[in-house]
Design an enzyme around this catalytic site. Structure first.
Site, PDB file in Angstrom:
ATOM      1  N   ALA A 116       2.778   0.720  -4.020  1.00 44.97           N
ATOM      2  CA  ALA A 116       3.864   0.651  -3.038  1.00 44.97           C
ATOM      3  C   ALA A 116       5.080  -0.095  -3.587  1.00 44.97           C
ATOM      4  CB  ALA A 116       3.365  -0.026  -1.763  1.00 44.97           C
ATOM      5  N   THR A 117       4.850  -1.115  -4.412  1.00 45.59           N
ATOM      6  CA  THR A 117       5.985  -1.878  -4.950  1.00 45.59           C
ATOM      7  C   THR A 117       6.872  -0.984  -5.817  1.00 45.59           C
ATOM      8  OG1 THR A 117       4.634  -3.879  -4.953  1.00 45.59           O
ATOM      9  CG2 THR A 117       6.611  -3.912  -6.324  1.00 45.59           C
TER      10      THR A 117
ATOM     11  N   HIS B  47      -4.903   1.152  -2.945  1.00 39.86           N
ATOM     12  CA  HIS B  47      -5.902   0.073  -2.963  1.00 39.86           C
ATOM     13  C   HIS B  47      -6.067  -0.624  -1.615  1.00 39.86           C
ATOM     14  CE1 HIS B  47      -3.436  -3.747  -3.317  1.00 39.86           C
ATOM     15  NE2 HIS B  47      -2.508  -2.878  -3.660  1.00 39.86           N
TER      16      HIS B  47
ATOM     17  N   GLN C 163       0.361  -1.076   5.049  1.00 37.74           N
ATOM     18  CA  GLN C 163      -0.777  -1.693   5.747  1.00 37.74           C
ATOM     19  C   GLN C 163      -1.332  -0.808   6.860  1.00 37.74           C
ATOM     20  OE1 GLN C 163      -2.664  -4.165   5.109  1.00 37.74           O
ATOM     21  NE2 GLN C 163      -1.491  -5.161   3.501  1.00 37.74           N
TER      22      GLN C 163
ATOM     23  N   THR D 284       3.001   9.892 -18.096  1.00 39.79           N
ATOM     24  CA  THR D 284       1.746  10.640 -17.929  1.00 39.79           C
ATOM     25  C   THR D 284       1.059  10.223 -16.632  1.00 39.79           C
ATOM     26  OG1 THR D 284       1.537  10.717 -20.312  1.00 39.79           O
ATOM     27  CG2 THR D 284      -0.475  11.149 -19.041  1.00 39.79           C
TER      28      THR D 284
ATOM     29  N   SER E   7       0.005   2.728  -0.425  1.00 44.66           N
ATOM     30  CA  SER E   7      -0.763   2.374  -1.602  1.00 44.66           C
ATOM     31  C   SER E   7      -2.248   2.682  -1.438  1.00 44.66           C
ATOM     32  CB  SER E   7      -0.579   0.868  -1.830  1.00 44.66           C
ATOM     33  OG  SER E   7      -1.053   0.494  -3.081  1.00 44.66           O
TER      34      SER E   7
ATOM     35  N   ASN F 191       1.979  -7.062   7.175  1.00 38.26           N
ATOM     36  CA  ASN F 191       0.748  -7.357   6.434  1.00 38.26           C
ATOM     37  C   ASN F 191       0.123  -8.686   6.796  1.00 38.26           C
ATOM     38  OD1 ASN F 191       3.366  -7.779   5.027  1.00 38.26           O
ATOM     39  ND2 ASN F 191       2.123  -9.041   3.670  1.00 38.26           N
TER      40      ASN F 191
ATOM     41  N   CYS G  73       0.267 -11.805  -2.559  1.00 35.40           N
ATOM     42  CA  CYS G  73       1.238 -12.027  -3.628  1.00 35.40           C
ATOM     43  C   CYS G  73       1.885 -13.396  -3.536  1.00 35.40           C
ATOM     44  CB  CYS G  73       2.331 -10.968  -3.571  1.00 35.40           C
ATOM     45  SG  CYS G  73       1.695  -9.376  -3.129  1.00 35.40           S
TER      46      CYS G  73
HETATM   47  N1  PLP Z   1       3.924  -3.577   1.267  1.00 35.21           N
HETATM   48  C1  PLP Z   1       2.978  -4.185   1.986  1.00 35.21           C
HETATM   49  C2  PLP Z   1       3.153  -4.301   3.476  1.00 35.21           C
HETATM   50  C3  PLP Z   1       1.847  -4.713   1.367  1.00 35.21           C
HETATM   51  O1  PLP Z   1       0.925  -5.338   2.097  1.00 35.21           O
HETATM   52  C4  PLP Z   1       1.725  -4.599  -0.032  1.00 35.21           C
HETATM   53  C5  PLP Z   1       0.563  -5.209  -0.738  1.00 35.21           C
HETATM   54  O2  PLP Z   1       0.258  -6.352  -0.578  1.00 35.21           O
HETATM   55  C6  PLP Z   1       2.729  -3.947  -0.752  1.00 35.21           C
HETATM   56  C7  PLP Z   1       3.816  -3.449  -0.061  1.00 35.21           C
HETATM   57  C8  PLP Z   1       2.651  -3.793  -2.236  1.00 35.21           C
HETATM   58  O3  PLP Z   1       1.706  -2.811  -2.572  1.00 35.21           O
HETATM   59  P1  PLP Z   1       1.214  -2.553  -4.051  1.00 35.21           P
HETATM   60  O4  PLP Z   1       0.200  -3.593  -4.340  1.00 35.21           O
HETATM   61  O5  PLP Z   1       0.636  -1.179  -4.037  1.00 35.21           O
HETATM   62  O6  PLP Z   1       2.389  -2.626  -4.948  1.00 35.21           O
END
Ligand code: PLP
Length: 384
Positions: free
Chosen positions: A74-75, A204, A182, A242, A202, A154, A327
């Protein structure tokens, strides 16, 4: 879920990969290891698997497979779309609207644009974490090219009324990007119904592998988004390089599994989360954040008055929970989300995010509640 007798209650940080997902991924590491860009049997196998996964992902969020771009998470998706869209549309205006409680993936990306001369409005939230729709409306000017508001937070799990937000944003002639990371896998998400223009999520967070995510771009709007990464032109040039075929296959499988199990999981998580809050409720000085609002079913954010947050988390070693988002959790800084909701630094630091998931059992909830009570008693005695 227990690991060395530690109960994992941090599913908003990340989730374990489902066994069925691992099984689906394994062939793509060895016998089907081809590069999806290669024009031979190995490449065709890989590319077929990628397109099948794209359908699985698109089905879960109700969009067209061609509207999904695979990214590393997602980032990265946030960086590609926010920077790419804003730079590409700078001639139309240089104002961005977002909210103070967004994830750092959004805030830091927007902040980098602010350093490059864009103007940014950071919307306030109320005590429960809600934005004011009138304030949103008033903040949008003819210069506004992008509004970025997440679907659910989140840390607190609060769900923003995104359909209404999209209506306001579109009525003022701009577009809405939403971080739905989320939400996907926890509650049903219908991108067409929500009328979101760009979204990120995302793998994971939904029992798929790490290092893979998605960027959704609504095709109807023909949005102009310039590339921020350069290379072999994969993923329509937005995410060259890739493709991570095993990751993509795992992401697709995780989405397929969730679409079959979501409804049942929703009520199971919600009743366990409610049980947890009922068990914690009698604690002196406890407060639940965003409890009155519409929330994700698996998330509980709790604050404890007059408790040293660093000691609380250290002593709670038998349960894996977090203080803020993963994070920022080990930076010892108070959560920017709880601070925006009006918490003092001290109260924000003595808050926990407890997030449940597929592996959580009622026993785990009872254990976690009793551990929290036990540790609070110890801390109170020490401090008295
Ligand atoms: N956005 C939200 C609301 C999240 O909770 C997270 C992950 O903690 C992210 C973005 C970032 O996701 P990724 O780890 O896939 O970069």
């Amino acid at each position: 879920m227990n690991k060395r007798n530690v109960v994992y209650l941090d599913y908003n940080a990340t989730t374990p990969v489902d066994d069925r997902v691992v099984k689906a991924m394994l062939p793509y590491f060895r016998e089907k290891f081809g590069n999806s860009g290669s024009d031979h049997l190995f490449g065709w196998d890989a590319s077929e698997a990628v397109e099948f996964s794209r359908e699985q992902v698109a089905n879960l969020v109700n969009c067209k497979p061609s509207e999904i771009i695979f990214t590393s998470g997602a980032t990265e998706a946030a960086n590609i779309c926010i920077q790419g869209y804003c730079e590409s549309n700078r001639s139309k205006g240089n104002h961005i609207v977002t909210c103070k409680t967004e994830h750092k993936a959004i805030l830091d990306t927007i902040n980098s644009l602010e350093q490059r001369g864009f103007e940014v409005t950071y919307l306030d939230v109320d005590k429960a974490g809600n934005i004011d729709l009138q304030e949103l409306k008033d903040s949008i000017t003819p210069e506004t090219i992008l509004v970025s508001i997440m679907l659910a937070n989140n840390e607190t799990g609060i769900i923003h009324p995104i359909r209404e937000i999209a209506e306001v944003v579109h009525s003022k002639g701009t577009i809405l990007m939403s971080d739905i990371t989320q939400v996907v896998g926890k509650i049903p998400v219908d991108l067409k119904d929500l009328n979101i223009d760009i979204a990120i999520f995302s793998s994971h967070k939904l029992y798929g592998p790490k290092g893979i995510g998605a960027l959704y771009i609504n095709k109807q709007n023909k949005l102009s988004i310039e590339a921020v990464l350069y290379g072999g032109g994969q993923e329509k040039g937005f995410r060259p390089g890739t493709l991570n075929v095993p990751g993509i296959v795992g992401f697709g499988k995780a989405c397929e599994i969730i679409s079959l199990e979501l409804v049942e999981e929703y009520s199971r998580m919600e009743s366990q989360r409610n049980l947890l809050e009922d068990l914690l409720d009698p604690i002196d000085g406890i407060s639940f954040n965003s409890k009155e609002g519409k929330r994700l079913p698996n998330t509980s954010s709790v604050s404890f008055k007059n408790i040293r947050g660093d000691q609380l988390i250290r002593k709670l070693s038998a349960i894996a929970v977090s203080r803020g988002s993963a994070c920022t959790a080990n930076t010892q800084k108070p959560s920017h989300v709880l601070k925006a909701m009006g918490h003092s630094d001290e109260l924000a630091l003595s808050s926990l995010r407890i997030s449940l998931g597929r592996g959580t059992k009622v026993d785990d909830i009872e254990f976690a509640a009793s551990e929290i009570k036990k540790v609070l008693e110890i801390l109170k005695t020490v401090e008295a």
